[in-house]
Design an enzyme around this catalytic site. Structure first.
Site, mmCIF file in Angstrom:
data_model
loop_
_atom_site.group_PDB
_atom_site.id
_atom_site.type_symbol
_atom_site.label_atom_id
_atom_site.label_comp_id
_atom_site.label_asym_id
_atom_site.label_seq_id
_atom_site.Cartn_x
_atom_site.Cartn_y
_atom_site.Cartn_z
ATOM 1 N N ARG A 68 -14.788 3.430 26.481
ATOM 2 C CA ARG A 68 -14.955 4.856 26.837
ATOM 3 C C ARG A 68 -14.097 5.291 28.023
ATOM 4 O O ARG A 68 -14.475 6.150 28.794
ATOM 5 C CB ARG A 68 -16.444 5.180 27.078
ATOM 6 C CG ARG A 68 -17.259 5.030 25.807
ATOM 7 C CD ARG A 68 -18.653 4.629 26.057
ATOM 8 N NE ARG A 68 -18.720 3.335 26.719
ATOM 9 C CZ ARG A 68 -19.846 2.720 27.071
ATOM 10 N NH1 ARG A 68 -21.003 3.317 26.855
ATOM 11 N NH2 ARG A 68 -19.831 1.535 27.627
ATOM 12 N N GLY A 124 8.513 -4.149 -9.204
ATOM 13 C CA GLY A 124 9.738 -3.902 -8.440
ATOM 14 C C GLY A 124 9.405 -2.913 -7.338
ATOM 15 O O GLY A 124 8.351 -2.274 -7.375
ATOM 16 N N GLY A 175 3.525 -0.892 8.870
ATOM 17 C CA GLY A 175 4.862 -0.590 8.364
ATOM 18 C C GLY A 175 4.746 -0.489 6.855
ATOM 19 O O GLY A 175 4.528 -1.491 6.192
ATOM 20 N N HIS A 176 4.812 0.728 6.337
ATOM 21 C CA HIS A 176 4.611 0.947 4.899
ATOM 22 C C HIS A 176 5.939 1.352 4.268
ATOM 23 O O HIS A 176 6.517 2.373 4.621
ATOM 24 C CB HIS A 176 3.548 2.035 4.671
ATOM 25 C CG HIS A 176 2.188 1.636 5.170
ATOM 26 N ND1 HIS A 176 1.082 2.443 5.093
ATOM 27 C CD2 HIS A 176 1.761 0.489 5.766
ATOM 28 C CE1 HIS A 176 0.042 1.808 5.616
ATOM 29 N NE2 HIS A 176 0.426 0.628 6.033
ATOM 30 N N LYS A 181 0.834 -1.218 0.000
ATOM 31 C CA LYS A 181 0.000 0.000 0.000
ATOM 32 C C LYS A 181 0.866 1.265 0.000
ATOM 33 O O LYS A 181 0.550 2.239 -0.660
ATOM 34 C CB LYS A 181 -0.919 0.021 1.242
ATOM 35 C CG LYS A 181 -1.854 -1.182 1.315
ATOM 36 C CD LYS A 181 -2.635 -1.188 2.615
ATOM 37 C CE LYS A 181 -1.790 -1.424 3.855
ATOM 38 N NZ LYS A 181 -1.172 -2.743 3.965
ATOM 39 N N LEU A 198 4.338 -8.489 -8.961
ATOM 40 C CA LEU A 198 4.163 -9.467 -10.047
ATOM 41 C C LEU A 198 5.527 -10.093 -10.339
ATOM 42 O O LEU A 198 5.640 -11.287 -10.619
ATOM 43 C CB LEU A 198 3.610 -8.781 -11.301
ATOM 44 C CG LEU A 198 3.251 -9.737 -12.431
ATOM 45 C CD1 LEU A 198 1.951 -10.480 -12.120
ATOM 46 C CD2 LEU A 198 3.152 -9.037 -13.778
#
Ligand code: GDP
Ligand code: IMO
Ligand code: MG
Length: 423
Positions: free
Chosen positions: A143, A414, A40-41, A16, A331
């Site tokens: 809450r 890639g 963790g992006h 993502k 891919l």
């Protein structure tokens, strides 16, 4: 104005971050609506690798506003560390380009302790990231949570309530043999963090609506993935937020009719970190990726479990998120396969299932039914145009489109920004 939500179609780590980074070019504001530093992006920008945990991936682009929304659970000390880490790498981070919702809930030191303790003592483990995510969302729903506006705007009330909560936690901790926490030291650390975060803290709902009135384009960066969603995922092996597209609205205060596009991100195969059912898991494939140094968690460094593409998952994800299009990542990871099995449906107790079962027990019992497609056995990492992909790769993508009734609009070949084919 064209507002887009980016959502993972599997168990997280679909890529993502890379897709958000690419789409940021045409956005004005990038919003993280849910999750915490369990995420963790990874983004590779100008040859450098960045791993973002709480800060939207858009931060790497100059001139973009990044927003941490009300649905996020935020560890103030971890966030400051992340800000400082980016500044050290010469990325500008200031209230000019980063704002945090005053309604965001705070991950407290006792939430992290509880997460670790519960995980260690659960008979059926979830494999959490131990970042305190579940206990923090639990307190939110109960809450009794702490929100950023309280830490920043009312330090006296914060300290009083925090000290009372620590006293309560310590009674519990002592009863199970855990060391007690020191309220005064922790409160001081949190208040210092609050003072540094004060300039970033604002009503981000108001900010986002003002931006929309101006005609700004918003991009929502979903964290985790559809099967980690508290409602739609493989419960109880999930995280504690709504990771599906609706979560982007509730987690930001932007209503559904302001969303114009939902992009689903899926790897060309499947991975999962942590426990829980994974019908297409394949240890040979995992070994192959791990030997290549791939598929290690971006947050915890754990080895990701790997398997073949599961179209049952992507099909249901397309339904519940309303995917307008799919971005297929890695891919190139399948470049050297002779044959590629794809799971088209499951069988359970003699019945065909085209959608995932509700029960995790049933999920663990299904038999994945595969169709085997021929591999393309060539390097795709330099391909830049969709039509230049090998014929068998195009057939693989067409199969995904057919089974999910969703158009493939982007293909990753890639890890770097320019290795994404836009169709
Ligand atoms: P996220 O959590 O969804 O942002 O994904 P992660 O960053 O946790 O994991 C995705 C991994 O795949 C990272 O190491 C990325 O650099 C890498 N990646 C993303 N897209 C591609 C791609 O198309 N090809 C390859 N080889 N790697 C990719
Ligand atoms: P991104 O945004 C992959 C997993 C954990 C565990 C479960 C619950 O990078 O895709 P938690 O700490 O949230 O209570 O853990 O969810 N998990 C992720 N797996 N990618 C993520 O985020 C994840 N965030 C949580 O491994 O199985
Ligand atoms: Mg990740």
């Amino acid at each position: 104005m064209s507002n887009t939500i980016v959502i993972g179609a599997q168990w997280g780590d679909e890529g993502k971050g890379k897709i958000v980074d690419l789409l940021t070019e045409k956005a004005d504001v990038v919003v993280r609506p849910q999750g915490g530093n369990n995420a963790g992006h990874t983004v590779i920008s100008e040859g450098k690798q960045y791993i973002l945990h709480l800060i939207p991936s858009g931060i790497l682009w100059p001139g973009k506003l990044c927003v941490i929304g009300n649905g996020v659970v935020m560890d103030p000390v971890a966030l400051l560390k992340e800000i400082d880490g980016l500044i050290e790498k010469d990325i500008a981070v200031s209230p000019e380009n980063l704002l945090i919702s005053n309604r965001a809930h705070l991950v407290m030191p006792f939430h992290r302790e509880m997460d670790a303790y519960k995980e260690a003592n659960r008979s059926v483990k979830i494999g959490t990231t131990k970042r305190g995510i579940g206990p923090t969302y639990g307190d939110k729903v109960d809450r009794i949570g702490f929100r950023l506006h309280e830490l920043v705007g009312d330090p006296a009330a914060f300290t009083e309530r925090f000290s009372a909560r620590i006293a309560e936690c310590n009674r519990l901790f002592e009863s199970v043999g855990l060391d007690p926490l020191d309220a005064a030291t922790l409160a001081e650390e949190l208040l210092a963090a609050g003072r540094r975060l004060a300039p970033y803290c604002t009503d981000t709902v108001e900010v986002l609506h003002r931006e929309m009135k101006k005609g700004s384009t918003l991009l929502f960066e979903g964290a985790q993935g559809t099967y980690l969603d508290i409602d739609q995922g493989t419960y109880p092996y999930v995280t504690s937020s709504n990771t599906t597209s609706g979560g982007a609205c509730t987690g930001s205060g932007v209503p559904p009719q302001k969303i114009h596009r939902v992009v689903g991100v899926t790897k060309a195969y499947t991975t999962r970190v942590g426990e829980g059912p994974f019908p297409t898991q394949n240890d040979d494939l995992a070994d192959r990726f791990h030997k290549m140094g791939r598929e290690f968690g971006a947050t915890t460094g754990r080895k990701r479990r790997c398997g073949w593409l599961d179209l049952v998952l992507v099909r249901y994800a397309a339904m519940v998120n309303g995917f307008d299009e799919l971005a297929i990542t890695i891919l190139d990871g399948l470049d050297d396969c002779d044959e590629i099995p794809v799971c088209t449906h499951y069988e359970l107790d003699g019945k065909k299932l085209h959608l995932p079962p509700a029960s995790a027990k049933d999920f663990a019992r299904v038999t994945p039914v595969y169709e085997t497609l021929p591999g393309w056995r060539c390097d795709t990492t330099a391909v830049t145009r969709y039509e230049d992909l090998p014929t068998n790769a195009l057939a693989y993508l067409a199969r995904i489109e057919k089974e999910t009734e969703t158009r493939v609009s982007m293909v990753g070949v890639g890890p770097s920004r320019d290795q994404t084919i836009i169709r």
